[in-house]
Design an enzyme around this catalytic site. Structure first.
Site, PDB file in Angstrom:
ATOM      1  N   TYR A 120     -52.584  52.107   0.486  1.00  0.00           N
ATOM      2  CA  TYR A 120     -51.128  52.018   0.395  1.00  0.00           C
ATOM      3  C   TYR A 120     -50.671  52.666  -0.901  1.00  0.00           C
ATOM      4  O   TYR A 120     -51.227  52.403  -1.972  1.00  0.00           O
ATOM      5  CB  TYR A 120     -50.682  50.551   0.428  1.00  0.00           C
ATOM      6  CG  TYR A 120     -49.203  50.366   0.259  1.00  0.00           C
ATOM      7  CD1 TYR A 120     -48.316  50.699   1.282  1.00  0.00           C
ATOM      8  CD2 TYR A 120     -48.679  49.867  -0.926  1.00  0.00           C
ATOM      9  CE1 TYR A 120     -46.940  50.535   1.125  1.00  0.00           C
ATOM     10  CE2 TYR A 120     -47.309  49.701  -1.090  1.00  0.00           C
ATOM     11  CZ  TYR A 120     -46.450  50.035  -0.062  1.00  0.00           C
ATOM     12  OH  TYR A 120     -45.104  49.875  -0.212  1.00  0.00           O
ATOM     13  N   VAL A 121     -49.657  53.502  -0.769  1.00  0.00           N
ATOM     14  CA  VAL A 121     -48.993  54.103  -1.926  1.00  0.00           C
ATOM     15  C   VAL A 121     -47.513  53.746  -1.801  1.00  0.00           C
ATOM     16  O   VAL A 121     -46.906  53.970  -0.745  1.00  0.00           O
ATOM     17  CB  VAL A 121     -49.194  55.627  -1.985  1.00  0.00           C
ATOM     18  CG1 VAL A 121     -48.411  56.234  -3.147  1.00  0.00           C
ATOM     19  CG2 VAL A 121     -50.682  55.967  -2.105  1.00  0.00           C
TER      20      VAL A 121
ATOM     21  N   TYR B 274     -54.679  61.959   7.306  1.00  0.00           N
ATOM     22  CA  TYR B 274     -56.118  61.814   7.506  1.00  0.00           C
ATOM     23  C   TYR B 274     -56.735  63.051   8.162  1.00  0.00           C
ATOM     24  O   TYR B 274     -57.834  63.465   7.805  1.00  0.00           O
ATOM     25  CB  TYR B 274     -56.422  60.565   8.334  1.00  0.00           C
ATOM     26  CG  TYR B 274     -56.037  59.274   7.640  1.00  0.00           C
ATOM     27  CD1 TYR B 274     -56.248  59.086   6.275  1.00  0.00           C
ATOM     28  CD2 TYR B 274     -55.440  58.238   8.356  1.00  0.00           C
ATOM     29  CE1 TYR B 274     -55.897  57.909   5.641  1.00  0.00           C
ATOM     30  CE2 TYR B 274     -55.085  57.051   7.732  1.00  0.00           C
ATOM     31  CZ  TYR B 274     -55.318  56.894   6.376  1.00  0.00           C
ATOM     32  OH  TYR B 274     -54.965  55.724   5.762  1.00  0.00           O
TER      33      TYR B 274
ATOM     34  N   TYR C 135     -44.344  47.628   5.733  1.00  0.00           N
ATOM     35  CA  TYR C 135     -44.376  49.010   6.235  1.00  0.00           C
ATOM     36  C   TYR C 135     -44.971  49.074   7.642  1.00  0.00           C
ATOM     37  O   TYR C 135     -44.480  49.803   8.504  1.00  0.00           O
ATOM     38  CB  TYR C 135     -45.174  49.903   5.281  1.00  0.00           C
ATOM     39  CG  TYR C 135     -45.364  51.297   5.812  1.00  0.00           C
ATOM     40  CD1 TYR C 135     -44.323  52.221   5.773  1.00  0.00           C
ATOM     41  CD2 TYR C 135     -46.578  51.691   6.382  1.00  0.00           C
ATOM     42  CE1 TYR C 135     -44.477  53.496   6.290  1.00  0.00           C
ATOM     43  CE2 TYR C 135     -46.742  52.970   6.891  1.00  0.00           C
ATOM     44  CZ  TYR C 135     -45.692  53.868   6.851  1.00  0.00           C
ATOM     45  OH  TYR C 135     -45.854  55.122   7.369  1.00  0.00           O
TER      46      TYR C 135
ATOM     47  N   ASN D 172     -48.517  55.515  13.574  1.00  0.00           N
ATOM     48  CA  ASN D 172     -48.304  55.976  12.204  1.00  0.00           C
ATOM     49  C   ASN D 172     -48.636  57.467  12.064  1.00  0.00           C
ATOM     50  O   ASN D 172     -49.647  57.852  11.474  1.00  0.00           O
ATOM     51  CB  ASN D 172     -49.131  55.124  11.236  1.00  0.00           C
ATOM     52  CG  ASN D 172     -48.711  55.304   9.800  1.00  0.00           C
ATOM     53  OD1 ASN D 172     -48.021  56.260   9.451  1.00  0.00           O
ATOM     54  ND2 ASN D 172     -49.154  54.386   8.952  1.00  0.00           N
TER      55      ASN D 172
ATOM     56  N   GLU E 244     -60.299  49.292   4.367  1.00  0.00           N
ATOM     57  CA  GLU E 244     -59.455  48.336   5.087  1.00  0.00           C
ATOM     58  C   GLU E 244     -57.984  48.683   4.921  1.00  0.00           C
ATOM     59  O   GLU E 244     -57.239  48.672   5.895  1.00  0.00           O
ATOM     60  CB  GLU E 244     -59.720  46.915   4.582  1.00  0.00           C
ATOM     61  CG  GLU E 244     -58.881  45.854   5.253  1.00  0.00           C
ATOM     62  CD  GLU E 244     -59.192  45.666   6.733  1.00  0.00           C
ATOM     63  OE1 GLU E 244     -58.314  45.136   7.436  1.00  0.00           O
ATOM     64  OE2 GLU E 244     -60.285  46.034   7.198  1.00  0.00           O
TER      65      GLU E 244
ATOM     66  N   GLY F 118     -49.945  63.205  -4.385  1.00  0.00           N
ATOM     67  CA  GLY F 118     -51.387  63.341  -4.215  1.00  0.00           C
ATOM     68  C   GLY F 118     -52.172  62.086  -4.542  1.00  0.00           C
ATOM     69  O   GLY F 118     -53.397  62.132  -4.634  1.00  0.00           O
ATOM     70  N   ILE F 119     -51.491  60.955  -4.690  1.00  0.00           N
ATOM     71  CA  ILE F 119     -52.187  59.716  -5.039  1.00  0.00           C
ATOM     72  C   ILE F 119     -53.079  59.247  -3.898  1.00  0.00           C
ATOM     73  O   ILE F 119     -54.221  58.839  -4.116  1.00  0.00           O
ATOM     74  CB  ILE F 119     -51.173  58.635  -5.459  1.00  0.00           C
ATOM     75  CG1 ILE F 119     -50.478  59.072  -6.757  1.00  0.00           C
ATOM     76  CG2 ILE F 119     -51.850  57.280  -5.621  1.00  0.00           C
ATOM     77  CD1 ILE F 119     -49.272  58.243  -7.127  1.00  0.00           C
TER      78      ILE F 119
ATOM     79  N   GLY G 239     -46.213  61.643  -2.197  1.00  0.00           N
ATOM     80  CA  GLY G 239     -46.006  63.075  -2.357  1.00  0.00           C
ATOM     81  C   GLY G 239     -46.612  63.646  -3.630  1.00  0.00           C
ATOM     82  O   GLY G 239     -46.502  64.839  -3.889  1.00  0.00           O
TER      83      GLY G 239
END
Length: 167
Positions: free
Chosen positions: A91-92, A136, A30, A129, A88, A100-101, A98
């Site tokens: 990642y989802v 964030y 990614y 990004n 560090e 909320g994880i 989408g």
């Protein structure tokens, strides 16, 4: 998009090392940095679960399926005189975004930072990004203007460690 009902966050165990490595490789893809991923299962197992763990991992699962992770460690602020928590990697997997994880992982780490007496919760984000930066900012994070990340690795690290800086 509403979140699935079966989202679970849990501390990783040694048995999760293959999954953690898979997440790291997916994140490398990614971030367009797959060529820099040299970690292997043995190194991760020792670094995360050996005699002196260097970091911790929280895994997010949706109905038992691995959905994402957060890898973090403690740093220290001399100005605050207190530890900090440094994220560090977050990642989802695309199929789980989408729901909320990511927010749940960040909230979990913020609570952990407070429970551990940390004065800060920090991380870096690649400047290109935009989706991550928006995410964030929505959490209340602010960029640290006036600071740049510095790194010494590979051969330069070996030269510095031996005093051969050859400037």
């Amino acid at each position: 998009m509403s979140a699935p009902s079966g989202i679970v966050l849990r501390a990783a165990t040694r048995a999760d090392v293959p999954q953690i490595l898979a997440f790291i490789r997916e994140l490398g893809e990614y971030e367009r940095l797959a060529h820099e991923v040299v970690a292997d299962e043995a190194t991760l197992a020792e670094s995360l679960f050996g005699a002196r763990p260097g970091a911790e991992v929280v895994i997010a699962e949706v109905d038992g399926a691995p959905a994402g992770f957060a890898l973090f460690f403690h740093n220290f602020s001399t100005f605050l005189g207190r530890p900090g928590l440094y994220l560090e990697d977050l990642y989802v997997r695309p199929g789980f975004r989408g729901y909320g994880i990511g927010r749940r992982l960040m909230t979990h780490l913020a609570k952990l930072a407070l429970e551990r007496g940390c004065g800060r919760f920090e991380w870096s984000v690649l400047d290109w990004n935009a989706p991550a930066i928006r995410f964030y900012r929505a959490l209340g994070a602010v960029g640290m203007d006036g600071w740049t990340v510095q790194r010494v690795d590979g051969e330069a690290l070996h030269r510095l460690a031996t005093g051969d800086s050859t400037l």
